[in-house]
Scaffold this motif. Sequence first.
Motif, PDB file in Angstrom:
ATOM      1  N   ARG A 104       0.808  -1.224   0.000  1.00  0.00           N
ATOM      2  CA  ARG A 104       0.000   0.000   0.000  1.00  0.00           C
ATOM      3  C   ARG A 104       0.840   1.273   0.000  1.00  0.00           C
ATOM      4  NH1 ARG A 104      -4.588  -1.634   4.563  1.00  0.00           N
ATOM      5  NH2 ARG A 104      -5.105  -3.669   3.663  1.00  0.00           N
ATOM      6  N   ALA A 105       1.937   1.279   0.754  1.00  0.00           N
ATOM      7  CA  ALA A 105       2.758   2.489   0.850  1.00  0.00           C
ATOM      8  C   ALA A 105       3.803   2.574  -0.250  1.00  0.00           C
ATOM      9  CB  ALA A 105       3.441   2.539   2.216  1.00  0.00           C
ATOM     10  N   PHE A 149      11.316  16.972 -10.586  1.00  0.00           N
ATOM     11  CA  PHE A 149      10.996  16.449  -9.249  1.00  0.00           C
ATOM     12  C   PHE A 149      12.231  16.091  -8.418  1.00  0.00           C
ATOM     13  CE2 PHE A 149       7.038  15.176 -11.569  1.00  0.00           C
ATOM     14  CZ  PHE A 149       6.121  15.829 -10.762  1.00  0.00           C
ATOM     15  N   HIS A 150      13.400  15.991  -9.061  1.00  0.00           N
ATOM     16  CA  HIS A 150      14.644  15.541  -8.435  1.00  0.00           C
ATOM     17  C   HIS A 150      14.660  14.028  -8.228  1.00  0.00           C
ATOM     18  CE1 HIS A 150      14.795  19.853  -6.523  1.00  0.00           C
ATOM     19  NE2 HIS A 150      14.623  19.867  -7.847  1.00  0.00           N
ATOM     20  N   VAL A 151      13.606  13.370  -8.638  1.00  0.00           N
ATOM     21  CA  VAL A 151      13.508  11.914  -8.731  1.00  0.00           C
ATOM     22  C   VAL A 151      12.700  11.627  -9.996  1.00  0.00           C
ATOM     23  CG1 VAL A 151      13.573  11.566  -6.223  1.00  0.00           C
ATOM     24  CG2 VAL A 151      11.373  11.804  -7.378  1.00  0.00           C
ATOM     25  N   ILE A 152      12.594  10.359 -10.365  1.00  0.00           N
ATOM     26  CA  ILE A 152      11.733   9.982 -11.490  1.00  0.00           C
ATOM     27  C   ILE A 152      10.503   9.295 -10.904  1.00  0.00           C
ATOM     28  CG2 ILE A 152      11.518   8.634 -13.608  1.00  0.00           C
ATOM     29  CD1 ILE A 152      14.549   8.870 -13.933  1.00  0.00           C
ATOM     30  N   PRO A 153       9.371   9.996 -10.851  1.00  0.00           N
ATOM     31  CA  PRO A 153       8.175   9.415 -10.224  1.00  0.00           C
ATOM     32  C   PRO A 153       7.626   8.246 -11.043  1.00  0.00           C
ATOM     33  CG  PRO A 153       7.989  11.817 -10.426  1.00  0.00           C
ATOM     34  CD  PRO A 153       9.139  11.383 -11.289  1.00  0.00           C
ATOM     35  N   VAL A 431      -2.838  12.064  -9.141  1.00  0.00           N
ATOM     36  CA  VAL A 431      -2.791  11.544  -7.774  1.00  0.00           C
ATOM     37  C   VAL A 431      -3.685  12.376  -6.857  1.00  0.00           C
ATOM     38  CG1 VAL A 431      -1.295  10.937  -5.841  1.00  0.00           C
ATOM     39  CG2 VAL A 431      -0.423  10.764  -8.179  1.00  0.00           C
ATOM     40  N   TYR A 432      -3.649  13.685  -7.019  1.00  0.00           N
ATOM     41  CA  TYR A 432      -4.465  14.588  -6.198  1.00  0.00           C
ATOM     42  C   TYR A 432      -5.952  14.301  -6.413  1.00  0.00           C
ATOM     43  CZ  TYR A 432      -5.790  19.072  -4.037  1.00  0.00           C
ATOM     44  OH  TYR A 432      -6.316  20.045  -3.231  1.00  0.00           O
ATOM     45  N   LYS A 450       2.498   9.632  -2.286  1.00  0.00           N
ATOM     46  CA  LYS A 450       3.058   9.093  -3.528  1.00  0.00           C
ATOM     47  C   LYS A 450       4.339   9.810  -3.937  1.00  0.00           C
ATOM     48  CE  LYS A 450       3.201   8.189  -8.163  1.00  0.00           C
ATOM     49  NZ  LYS A 450       4.098   8.813  -9.146  1.00  0.00           N
ATOM     50  N   ILE A 451       4.270  11.137  -4.122  1.00  0.00           N
ATOM     51  CA  ILE A 451       5.384  11.885  -4.690  1.00  0.00           C
ATOM     52  C   ILE A 451       6.524  12.076  -3.692  1.00  0.00           C
ATOM     53  CG2 ILE A 451       6.073  14.114  -5.653  1.00  0.00           C
ATOM     54  CD1 ILE A 451       4.468  12.513  -7.616  1.00  0.00           C
TER      55      ILE A 451
END
Length: 597
Positions: A104-105, A149-153, A431-432, A450-451
Amino acid sequence: MNGICGWWGARPQAAEGIFPTTSDASINDCDISAAVIGNNTGGLVHADVEIVVAISERTSFGDAATVAAAYRRDGDAMLCAMQGAFALALLDRRRSRFLLAVDRAGARSLYVNERYGGVFFASRLEMLSRAPGFNRMHDDQAIFDYLYFHVIPSPRVIYRDVSKLLPAQMRIWENGQTLHRFYWHMPYRDSEVADYAALRQEFRALLPRVVGDAAGHSKTGADRVACFLSGGTDSSTVAGTWRELRGAPVSTYSIGFDAAGFDEMDYARTAARHFGTNPRELYVKPADVVDSIPRIAAYCDEPFGNASIVPAYLCARFAKDDGIDTMLAGDGGDEIFGGNERYANQSLFELYGRIPAPARRLLESALQMPGLDAIPMVRKARSYIAQAKVPLPDRFETYNFLHRTALDQIFEPAFLARVDSEEPLRNLREVYARTKSNSAINRMMHLDLKITLSDNDLRKVNQACELAGVNVCYPLLDDRMLDFAASVPARMQLKGTQLRWFFKRSLADFLPPQIIAKRKQGFGLPVGLWMADYAPLRELSHESLIALKHRQIVRPSYIDWVEQKHAKEHASYYGVMLWILIMLEQWLQAHQATAQR
């Protein structure tokens, strides 16, 4: 930490020898190959004539055989009842139906690549890339998303033709179709009617259960379970609860920096004294960063720009050297109990929308009257209204680097033509909007689950601990705690602009008052300052940026501009973008990604 890997439905000759299939935690058949990689893997693979299961670790159901029995009884609905962190692969041979899922997380990752008429999957992208014919061409959109984002979501991945599952997502292949579904949603309750005393009692009873169960994941005994301790509310809560459960001092690991505004060691010491832990402290130096950058870039599955991965790794390695095998981390508390500072800021902007539209129009017209430009309060009011009129979640990104400068001044024209600059915002909006709540507070927390958490913080801590060789568990992300947190009304999560009102009030007699009152920081790294002051780090940074200029991604003029701003104006602020660019180049060098042209 354990992971899974394998393939389903591919031509066996195309997949032969890719993944380990010789342990007792593997199956190698004509229609599926699957293995569990890690420690204590016994019982994590099950195969019979009808059902094949590979799962990364035991869940509330138990081992793989009990998961197979639950699926045989309940079908996909068994995922709704399965608790704990996991990555799952399941083949229903009766229906030629293949299923992948994560918890889930999103505490566990799962990468997916469809080719050769089948599906390849792995918890580590590095392992998935071993398959013959794997396409290492990088995805320009993923690089753009990284710089945003500084990451790849998720679901995007640095390599083309690969995707990764989102938290609580299952992917199903059946009858020639691929289906994507969420088997669980955070069960927010919009009702504002709730009994604080009853909620507090439930929360205080739940804390020791989730911390104790997380500590139970250590297979070598409680003496080798320790806690990250930054001195924040979450890590202090976890450490204090584990100390109470043990009835004896437990080891806590804290990181410090010799840099004003970044060192939180005093708070960590306060918590250690308050709870009577065995504090272990490590001060990170600039030389440690120089040594860690290539190691981390080479280990990370994808470019990763959260600089706090460096102290997280050094802290985990410090614990490993002490003989610790499992770390308890406090990640998740901000995202389920309303702790991120932007919740308070955005709530103030949301108030503007509650003013009747005619009154808003009248106010906006009045503020545009000539002769008011020199009045500071008028300028502030105009700025407030301009930001308030930007809807959530877009307003989150008002100060994003990629919104502060025109994109054609940042990126090379050919690269910019190959990407969709609106995709990051669409990711946020999806997501929102998917939140099962009408409350802006709940929607912001759901987005951050999520993000901020799954795509960023959990990936940071997981990879840092894996590289150091220790396991990590997240008690506050126990499924029971997620369900409980969703039951706390938004008005108790955020009281006015007071963050974490319910959490802090409920623990006021447990946590030290200094920690109740402190602002969130964590293991923040003063990398911007050190890039300016420490010559070896400055040289490594400059060399990386020179190499990046030749990749036809970011304009050399923009890189030069950021370097100049960092050197002359605000080292910490512009150091963030420099770090993002440096770690991109370091990752590309380590993984030899091939650009699309």
